[in-house]
Write a protein that holds these residues in place. Sequence first.
Motif, short mmCIF file in Angstrom:
data_model
loop_
_atom_site.label_atom_id
_atom_site.label_comp_id
_atom_site.label_asym_id
_atom_site.label_seq_id
_atom_site.Cartn_x
_atom_site.Cartn_y
_atom_site.Cartn_z
N THR A 87 1.90 4.28 -47.46
CA THR A 87 0.74 4.06 -48.33
C THR A 87 0.04 5.41 -48.48
O THR A 87 0.31 6.33 -47.69
N PRO A 88 -0.87 5.55 -49.45
CA PRO A 88 -1.59 6.83 -49.55
C PRO A 88 -2.30 7.19 -48.26
O PRO A 88 -2.21 8.34 -47.79
N ALA A 89 -2.98 6.23 -47.63
CA ALA A 89 -3.68 6.53 -46.37
C ALA A 89 -2.68 6.83 -45.25
O ALA A 89 -2.91 7.73 -44.44
N GLY A 90 -1.58 6.10 -45.23
CA GLY A 90 -0.56 6.32 -44.21
C GLY A 90 0.03 7.72 -44.30
O GLY A 90 0.22 8.40 -43.29
N LEU A 91 0.29 8.17 -45.52
CA LEU A 91 0.87 9.51 -45.68
C LEU A 91 -0.17 10.60 -45.43
O LEU A 91 0.17 11.70 -44.98
N LYS A 92 -1.43 10.29 -45.70
CA LYS A 92 -2.49 11.26 -45.38
C LYS A 92 -2.57 11.47 -43.86
O LYS A 92 -2.65 12.60 -43.37
N VAL A 93 -2.49 10.36 -43.13
CA VAL A 93 -2.45 10.44 -41.66
C VAL A 93 -1.19 11.20 -41.23
O VAL A 93 -1.24 12.10 -40.38
N GLY A 94 -0.06 10.81 -41.84
CA GLY A 94 1.21 11.44 -41.49
C GLY A 94 1.17 12.94 -41.69
O GLY A 94 1.63 13.70 -40.84
N LYS A 95 0.61 13.36 -42.81
CA LYS A 95 0.54 14.81 -43.12
C LYS A 95 -0.26 15.55 -42.06
O LYS A 95 0.13 16.62 -41.59
N GLN A 96 -1.37 14.95 -41.65
CA GLN A 96 -2.22 15.61 -40.64
C GLN A 96 -1.50 15.69 -39.29
O GLN A 96 -1.58 16.71 -38.61
N LEU A 97 -0.79 14.61 -38.95
CA LEU A 97 -0.04 14.62 -37.69
C LEU A 97 1.07 15.66 -37.73
O LEU A 97 1.29 16.40 -36.77
N VAL A 98 1.77 15.74 -38.86
CA VAL A 98 2.85 16.74 -39.01
C VAL A 98 2.27 18.14 -38.88
O VAL A 98 2.84 19.00 -38.19
N ASP A 99 1.13 18.37 -39.52
CA ASP A 99 0.48 19.69 -39.43
C ASP A 99 0.10 20.04 -37.99
O ASP A 99 0.01 21.20 -37.63
N ASN A 100 -0.13 18.99 -37.18
CA ASN A 100 -0.47 19.21 -35.76
C ASN A 100 0.79 19.31 -34.89
O ASN A 100 0.69 19.31 -33.65
N GLY A 101 1.96 19.29 -35.53
CA GLY A 101 3.21 19.44 -34.78
C GLY A 101 3.77 18.14 -34.24
O GLY A 101 4.68 18.14 -33.41
N GLN A 102 3.24 17.01 -34.73
CA GLN A 102 3.68 15.70 -34.24
C GLN A 102 4.83 15.15 -35.10
O GLN A 102 4.77 15.22 -36.32
N ASP A 103 5.86 14.60 -34.45
CA ASP A 103 6.94 13.92 -35.19
C ASP A 103 6.42 12.60 -35.73
O ASP A 103 5.69 11.88 -35.02
N ILE A 104 6.81 12.28 -36.96
CA ILE A 104 6.39 11.00 -37.54
C ILE A 104 7.57 10.30 -38.20
O ILE A 104 8.53 10.93 -38.64
N ASN A 105 7.46 8.98 -38.26
CA ASN A 105 8.44 8.13 -38.92
C ASN A 105 7.67 7.35 -40.00
O ASN A 105 6.73 6.62 -39.68
N VAL A 106 8.06 7.54 -41.26
CA VAL A 106 7.38 6.82 -42.35
C VAL A 106 8.15 5.52 -42.61
O VAL A 106 9.34 5.55 -42.93
N THR A 107 7.45 4.41 -42.43
CA THR A 107 8.10 3.11 -42.46
C THR A 107 7.78 2.32 -43.73
O THR A 107 6.92 2.71 -44.52
N LEU A 108 8.52 1.23 -43.91
CA LEU A 108 8.36 0.34 -45.06
C LEU A 108 8.69 1.06 -46.37
O LEU A 108 7.97 0.95 -47.35
N CYS A 109 9.83 1.75 -46.37
CA CYS A 109 10.30 2.44 -47.58
C CYS A 109 11.28 1.53 -48.32
O CYS A 109 12.29 1.09 -47.75
N PHE A 110 10.96 1.29 -49.58
CA PHE A 110 11.81 0.41 -50.41
C PHE A 110 12.25 1.06 -51.72
O PHE A 110 12.82 0.39 -52.57
N SER A 111 11.95 2.37 -51.88
CA SER A 111 12.42 3.03 -53.11
C SER A 111 12.63 4.52 -52.85
O SER A 111 12.04 5.10 -51.92
#
Length: 218
Positions: A87-111
Amino acid sequence: MKFFVDTANVDEIRELADMGMLDGVTTNPSLINKAGHDFIETITEICKVVDGPVSAEVASTDYETMMKEGEKLAQIASNVCVKVPLTPAGLKVGKQLVDNGQDINVTLCFSAAQALLAAKIGATYISPFVGRLDDIGQEGMSLVSDIVDIYERYDHIHTQVLAASVRGPQHVVQAALAGSHVVTVPPKVLHQMFNHPLTKSGLDQFVADWKATGQSIL
Ligand code: G3P
């Protein structure tokens, strides 16, 4: 192709880890509910059993709370991979975590379009849900194949495709043929992968013939 196991059941994880089958673990709120134990304690325990990445999913949907949850989950162990929704909010969180060096898994991908967004923020993994697309009459594995093809065209994309919502051994084989980097497999499916009637009948015959020799190796 790496094998992750899709469960929050620590006993099942331990059994498969001992067999040398596991490169990592994925969990989600439904699997935590099914396992029936405290979320933080469960993830802490899984991280001790498995060296590889352990996906732990945020539970909220708004940016502020998800961010706090993601930071808390990231502190559990160095091999936690924070799972965020596409979601937009989920990816915003994800981006910040990635910038902090954290591994992330983006879930619920259907396209494939969604997968492009996850790659844009430098997600470690993108999780296309194969079985749930099959359930609504679409070809779930085509999505895995499309994302692999797209990602391979761009040298700067390092996001790994993690085929999820796997329903049987054929999905695992198809994910491998599609070039998926990772597949996350329910324990039941991993056990099904051992099965072949000729393996069973062949072993039964060898056991009977060995008995007939009257010999012992030990
Ligand atoms: O963990 C995400 C995914 O693997 C869920 O699978 O079977 O609930 O569609 P499923």
